[in-house]
Design an enzyme around this catalytic site. Structure first.
Site, PDB file in Angstrom:
ATOM      1  CE  LYS A 118      -4.104  -1.996   2.198  1.00 37.62           C
ATOM      2  NZ  LYS A 118      -4.952  -2.259   1.041  1.00 37.62           N
ATOM      3  CE  LYS A 160      -6.508   2.141   4.251  1.00 40.39           C
ATOM      4  NZ  LYS A 160      -6.687   2.461   2.816  1.00 40.39           N
ATOM      5  N   GLY A 166      -8.050  -7.497   1.768  1.00 38.49           N
ATOM      6  CA  GLY A 166      -9.273  -8.208   2.133  1.00 38.49           C
ATOM      7  C   GLY A 166      -9.904  -7.678   3.409  1.00 38.49           C
ATOM      8  N   GLY A 167      -9.710  -6.366   3.652  1.00 37.58           N
ATOM      9  CA  GLY A 167     -10.329  -5.744   4.819  1.00 37.58           C
ATOM     10  C   GLY A 167      -9.579  -6.012   6.115  1.00 37.58           C
ATOM     11  CG  HIS A 210     -15.110   0.902  -2.033  1.00 33.95           C
ATOM     12  ND1 HIS A 210     -13.956   0.375  -1.487  1.00 33.95           N
ATOM     13  CD2 HIS A 210     -15.167   0.437  -3.311  1.00 33.95           C
ATOM     14  CE1 HIS A 210     -13.351  -0.374  -2.404  1.00 33.95           C
ATOM     15  NE2 HIS A 210     -14.077  -0.358  -3.511  1.00 33.95           N
ATOM     16  CD  GLU A 277     -10.625  -1.687  -3.719  1.00 35.47           C
ATOM     17  OE1 GLU A 277     -11.288  -2.722  -3.825  1.00 35.47           O
ATOM     18  OE2 GLU A 277     -10.016  -1.383  -2.675  1.00 35.47           O
ATOM     19  NE  ARG A 295      -7.942  -9.390  -5.860  1.00 35.83           N
ATOM     20  CZ  ARG A 295      -9.075  -8.869  -5.416  1.00 35.83           C
ATOM     21  NH1 ARG A 295     -10.193  -9.038  -6.090  1.00 35.83           N
ATOM     22  NH2 ARG A 295      -9.109  -8.172  -4.299  1.00 35.83           N
TER      23      ARG A 295
HETATM   24  P1  ADP Z   1     -12.927  -7.710  -4.203  1.00 35.52           P
HETATM   25  O1  ADP Z   1     -11.821  -6.847  -3.663  1.00 35.52           O
HETATM   26  O2  ADP Z   1     -12.602  -8.421  -5.465  1.00 35.52           O
HETATM   27  O3  ADP Z   1     -14.227  -7.052  -4.206  1.00 35.52           O
HETATM   28  P2  ADP Z   1     -13.232  -8.783  -1.620  1.00 35.52           P
HETATM   29  O4  ADP Z   1     -12.639  -7.521  -1.138  1.00 35.52           O
HETATM   30  O5  ADP Z   1     -14.592  -9.128  -1.191  1.00 35.52           O
HETATM   31  O6  ADP Z   1     -13.088  -8.887  -3.190  1.00 35.52           O
HETATM   32  O7  ADP Z   1     -12.319  -9.994  -1.279  1.00 35.52           O
HETATM   33  C1  ADP Z   1     -11.000  -9.712  -1.116  1.00 35.52           C
HETATM   34  C2  ADP Z   1     -10.214 -10.945  -1.011  1.00 35.52           C
HETATM   35  O8  ADP Z   1     -10.864 -11.927  -0.214  1.00 35.52           O
HETATM   36  C3  ADP Z   1      -9.980 -11.659  -2.279  1.00 35.52           C
HETATM   37  O9  ADP Z   1      -9.040 -11.063  -3.093  1.00 35.52           O
HETATM   38  C4  ADP Z   1      -9.438 -12.889  -1.674  1.00 35.52           C
HETATM   39  O10 ADP Z   1      -8.176 -12.651  -1.153  1.00 35.52           O
HETATM   40  C5  ADP Z   1     -10.372 -13.180  -0.561  1.00 35.52           C
HETATM   41  N1  ADP Z   1     -11.406 -14.106  -1.041  1.00 35.52           N
HETATM   42  C6  ADP Z   1     -12.702 -13.848  -1.249  1.00 35.52           C
HETATM   43  N2  ADP Z   1     -13.339 -14.927  -1.686  1.00 35.52           N
HETATM   44  C7  ADP Z   1     -12.444 -15.917  -1.755  1.00 35.52           C
HETATM   45  C8  ADP Z   1     -12.501 -17.286  -2.165  1.00 35.52           C
HETATM   46  N3  ADP Z   1     -13.618 -17.860  -2.593  1.00 35.52           N
HETATM   47  N4  ADP Z   1     -11.383 -17.999  -2.099  1.00 35.52           N
HETATM   48  C9  ADP Z   1     -10.253 -17.439  -1.682  1.00 35.52           C
HETATM   49  N5  ADP Z   1     -10.128 -16.177  -1.314  1.00 35.52           N
HETATM   50  C10 ADP Z   1     -11.200 -15.407  -1.350  1.00 35.52           C
HETATM   51  P1  ADP Z   2      -8.151  -3.675   1.473  1.00 36.07           P
HETATM   52  O1  ADP Z   2      -6.849  -3.934   0.814  1.00 36.07           O
HETATM   53  O2  ADP Z   2      -8.302  -4.417   2.741  1.00 36.07           O
HETATM   54  O3  ADP Z   2      -9.301  -3.820   0.534  1.00 36.07           O
HETATM   55  P2  ADP Z   2      -8.598  -0.821   1.281  1.00 36.07           P
HETATM   56  O4  ADP Z   2      -7.550   0.207   1.387  1.00 36.07           O
HETATM   57  O5  ADP Z   2      -9.123  -1.090  -0.089  1.00 36.07           O
HETATM   58  O6  ADP Z   2      -8.072  -2.155   1.943  1.00 36.07           O
HETATM   59  O7  ADP Z   2      -9.800  -0.400   2.239  1.00 36.07           O
HETATM   60  C1  ADP Z   2     -10.888  -1.231   2.497  1.00 36.07           C
HETATM   61  C2  ADP Z   2     -12.072  -0.406   2.986  1.00 36.07           C
HETATM   62  O8  ADP Z   2     -11.727   0.353   4.151  1.00 36.07           O
HETATM   63  C3  ADP Z   2     -12.548   0.627   1.999  1.00 36.07           C
HETATM   64  O9  ADP Z   2     -13.458   0.075   1.079  1.00 36.07           O
HETATM   65  C4  ADP Z   2     -13.218   1.649   2.915  1.00 36.07           C
HETATM   66  O10 ADP Z   2     -14.476   1.219   3.313  1.00 36.07           O
HETATM   67  C5  ADP Z   2     -12.327   1.645   4.130  1.00 36.07           C
HETATM   68  N1  ADP Z   2     -11.268   2.676   4.057  1.00 36.07           N
HETATM   69  C6  ADP Z   2     -10.031   2.513   3.571  1.00 36.07           C
HETATM   70  N2  ADP Z   2      -9.318   3.632   3.683  1.00 36.07           N
HETATM   71  C7  ADP Z   2     -10.118   4.547   4.259  1.00 36.07           C
HETATM   72  C8  ADP Z   2      -9.943   5.921   4.670  1.00 36.07           C
HETATM   73  N3  ADP Z   2      -8.795   6.569   4.512  1.00 36.07           N
HETATM   74  N4  ADP Z   2     -10.979   6.540   5.259  1.00 36.07           N
HETATM   75  C9  ADP Z   2     -12.154   5.887   5.457  1.00 36.07           C
HETATM   76  N5  ADP Z   2     -12.363   4.618   5.114  1.00 36.07           N
HETATM   77  C10 ADP Z   2     -11.365   3.948   4.511  1.00 36.07           C
HETATM   78 MG    MG Z   3      -9.672  -2.810  -1.144  1.00 41.30          MG
END
Ligand code: ADP
Ligand code: ADP
Ligand code: MG
Length: 660
Positions: A118, A160, A166-167, A210, A277, A295
């Site tokens: 990141k 972060k 994946g949250g 988002h 994103e 991906r």
């Molecule tokens: P996206 O970012 O594509 O919307 P999510 O944030 O919901 O997807 O999921 C993030 C991650 O969760 C995926 O990239 C993967 O690492 C994991 N994940 C979700 N579903 C699966 C699955 N069926 N098998 C393995 N990993 C998964």
């Molecule tokens: P991941 O790699 O786990 O998907 P992201 O950076 O995409 O991490 O963030 C996941 C979620 O966290 C976002 O969809 C949003 O809801 C929240 N988020 C991330 N960064 C911020 C921020 N700076 N302020 C508020 N919410 C955030």
């Molecule tokens: Mg994300």
């Protein structure tokens, strides 16, 4: 251009099925790999070939690079599609494929690498004038420096894990108190979860949405965006509902954000499918880069529905070295698409995943409905993988039309055998603010009463318990007619009310009923009487007329649990309480039957024998428990139907006692 004739799919479940579908369409041979737990998987059957690669744990199978590469070579695959998750964003794997002469269907390794962290990603984007969330992503990772940066920025801030995804690996800090402790804890967590304790500090966008853009690039330097998806409906920073277009989008904003997304793609010399994103500040209208997912995204069908494109086909073509078949001008959205993710999880228990067997899985027919799943009746939701059951996608000319269709599907789909988020999704889509597009990433936390999701009106519980009782009654009747020795019609209207005790959640629920005749019953619950006629019944449910209204109920039974569903009550799970002893029932009927499927261990009496109230009649064993059926009054054993050692269904008539 390179030819792709055979693709190995290094993934499982719905995304494997999705890729197989496009392979078939393009005349490409598909090879599935599967683990122990997936041996009976639908995607395994759908593929042209399927190869077992190891134990159920992902590290022993779907994450085992050697096994996957060796299988690809052995099977003559030209290319590997990694799906999402697993090895999809693993730069080492992408490089390894290239080295082995196998095409990795994804972007070039350099692009994956630079978006894998990141902090690196943000620095690169900043350099290319893509707006990033204000924050610190520097090399100095001392707690002092991170603290100083957080204080300088002003609270709240978001910590972060640089390697997170994946949250996972995120932590909000609301004020200066305890910021150092939070940083230390975040570092520890990150180290144990991702093997790296580097953090970035970001301004926390309090009212953020988002919004992400699908991007596409080819190996000839072309890059486009394929419109946006809004994914603000999240729990634990994870998406559950996604839609396109975003309710806040207009042409002007789309131009600006789209240009930033294409800029990001160009900065990476991006050459396949990806997602940029952004977090959009609902108050200021500003937007900031969050990350690029290198991906195919889980929610890609939303984009396919509004554009009519096949993103998997485009991925394969890009990987072959073909130029993009569409230009930015060709990309036009039509209508609205919404996706809801059906999960085996308990919304009223912190969204905890649940496991089990899906006993029944059916969808209504709705125009514009698309279901992405690799689940069918009998499929297992195991502890090894993601608990997603299906992605439900609907498309319509208007957003309200798409919403209406989604609600209809969520009301009518049948997914029984365990707790799912079906009722939660329905509740969410019925929310007025959601329907008007007024939401941000805190919507679930702030606007959905999770405790209320599982709770229904008592009339709905009454309907569910009537349905379960009728189902049980019918099952008993059926097993009875199979037994010639039993006088037909032995159960007649000389019955007094029978009672059924259920548990719904942790609450007791009592129901009584009296069989009249011709499939007619009177049910009693508290002070209410329900005039009921059983219209039809089979193993999957019943149809009954209750106080003049006909309802169909879908019913699945596992052990002593009834899963009851229809569009009026949603999903209700009833646990049948142990019915020993059923005094009133047996007293009037003179019949003693099995309260649950049992083995008959011992018959303690003989025909013609006089017995005293409380004396043991038959010993049963069920669910590893022994129970003795006792006489509830003095009498003489009239007839015995039970046989020692036999296995009988619930409700089997054991013997009849004549009172004196
Ligand atoms: P996206 O970012 O594509 O919307 P999510 O944030 O919901 O997807 O999921 C993030 C991650 O969760 C995926 O990239 C993967 O690492 C994991 N994940 C979700 N579903 C699966 C699955 N069926 N098998 C393995 N990993 C998964
Ligand atoms: P991941 O790699 O786990 O998907 P992201 O950076 O995409 O991490 O963030 C996941 C979620 O966290 C976002 O969809 C949003 O809801 C929240 N988020 C991330 N960064 C911020 C921020 N700076 N302020 C508020 N919410 C955030
Ligand atoms: Mg994300």
């Amino acid at each position: 251009m390179k030819n792709i004739n055979t693709i190995l799919i290094a993934n499982r479940g719905e995304i494997a099925s999705r890729v197989i579908r496009t392979c078939q369409k393009m005349g490409i041979k598909s090879i599935a790999v599967f683990s122990e737990a997936d041996r009976n998987g639908l995607f395994v059957e759908q593929a042209d070939s399927a190869v077992f690669i190891g134990e159920s744990s992902p590290t022993a199978s779907y994450l085992d690079q050697d096994k996957i590469i060796n299988t690809a070579k052995k099977m003559g695959a030209d290319a590997i599609h990694p799906g999402y998750g697993f090895l999809s964003e693993n730069v080492g794997f992408a490089k390894r494929c290239a080295k082995e002469g196998i095409i990795f269907i994804g972007p070039n390794p350099k692009a994956i690498d630079s978006m894998g962290s990141k902090s690196k990603a943000k620095s690169l984007m900043k350099k290319h004038k893509v707006p990033v969330v204000p924050g610190y992503q520097g090399k100095d990772q001392s707690v002092e420096r991170l603290t100083k940066e957080a204080v300088k920025m002003g609270f709240p801030v978001l910590l972060k894990a640089t390697a997170g995804g994946g949250g996972k690996g995120m932590r909000i800090v609301h004020d200066a108190d305890g910021v150092e402790k939070a940083i230390e804890a975040a570092k520890r967590e990150s180290l144990s979860a991702f093997g790296d304790d580097e953090l970035i500090v970001e301004k926390y966008i309090a009212s953020g949405r988002h919004i992400e853009f699908q991007i596409f690039g080819d190996q000839h330097g072309n890059a486009i965006h394929v419109l946006e998806r809004e994914c603000s409906i999240q729990r634990r920073y994870q998406k559950v509902i996604e839609e396109s277009p975003s309710p806040v989008m207009d042409e002007k904003l789309r131009k600006k954000m789209g240009a930033a997304a294409v800029n990001a793609a160009k900065a990476l010399a991006y050459d396949n499918a990806g997602t940029v994103e952004f977090i959009y500040d609902d108050i200021s209208g500003d937007f900031y880069f969050l990350e690029v997912n290198t991906r195919l995204q889980v929610e890609h069908p939303v984009t396919e529905e509004v554009t009519g494109l096949d993103l998997v086909q485009m991925q394969i073509e890009s990987a072959q070295g073909l130029p993009l078949s569409v230009t930015q001008k060709d990309i036009k959205g039509s209508g609205y698409a919404i996706e809801a993710r059906l999960y085996a999880e308990d919304a009223s228990n912190d969204f905890l995943p649940v496991t089990g067997t899906i006993q029944r899985f059916e969808f209504p027919e709705v125009d514009g409905l698309r279901v992405e799943t690799a689940i069918r009746s009998g499929s297992e939701i195991s502890v090894f993988y993601d608990p997603m059951i299906a992605k439900i996608i609907v498309h319509d000319a208007t957003r309200s039309g798409a919403m209406r269709k989604m609600q209809y599907v969520l009301k009518n789909l049948v997914c029984q055998g365990m707790t799912t988020n079906q009722d939660f999704l329905l509740h969410l889509t019925q929310n007025g603010d959601f329907q008007q597009g007024k939401y941000n990433t805190h919507f679930i936390a702030n606007h959905i009463d999770l405790d209320a999701i599982g709770k229904k009106e008592s009339a709905q519980y009454a309907l569910a318990s009537i349905a379960a009782t009728l189902h049980g009654w019918n099952q008993r009747e059926q097993s009875r007619t199979l037994l010639r020795s039993i006088p037909s019609g032995w159960r007649n209207n000389f019955y007094g009310p029978q009672s059924e005790d259920y548990l719904i959640g942790s609450e007791d629920f009592k129901l009584a009923y009296r069989y009249q005749n011709n499939q007619q019953f009177e049910f009693y619950q508290d002070d209410t009487t329900y005039q009921t006629t059983l219209i039809e019944a089979d193993n999957q449910g019943i149809r009954a007329e209750i106080d003049g209204v006909q309802y169909a109920f879908n019913i699945a039974k596992a052990g002593n649990e009834y899963f009851v569903h229809n569009e009026h009550i949603g999903n209700v799970t009833l646990t049948q309480k142990d019915r020993f002893p059923m005094k009133e029932v047996e007293k009037v009927a003179g019949g003693y039957d099995t309260p649950m499927p049992s083995q008959i261990i011992k018959i303690l009496v003989k025909e013609g024998q006089a017995v005293k109230s409380g004396e043991g009649l038959v010993v049963l064993s069920s669910m590893k428990m022994e129970n003795t059926i006792e006489a509830v009054e003095d009498g003489v054993v009239e007839e015995i139907y039970a046989e020692e050692g036999s296995n009988v269904a619930a409700g089997f008539l054991l013997l009849k006692l004549k009172s004196e």
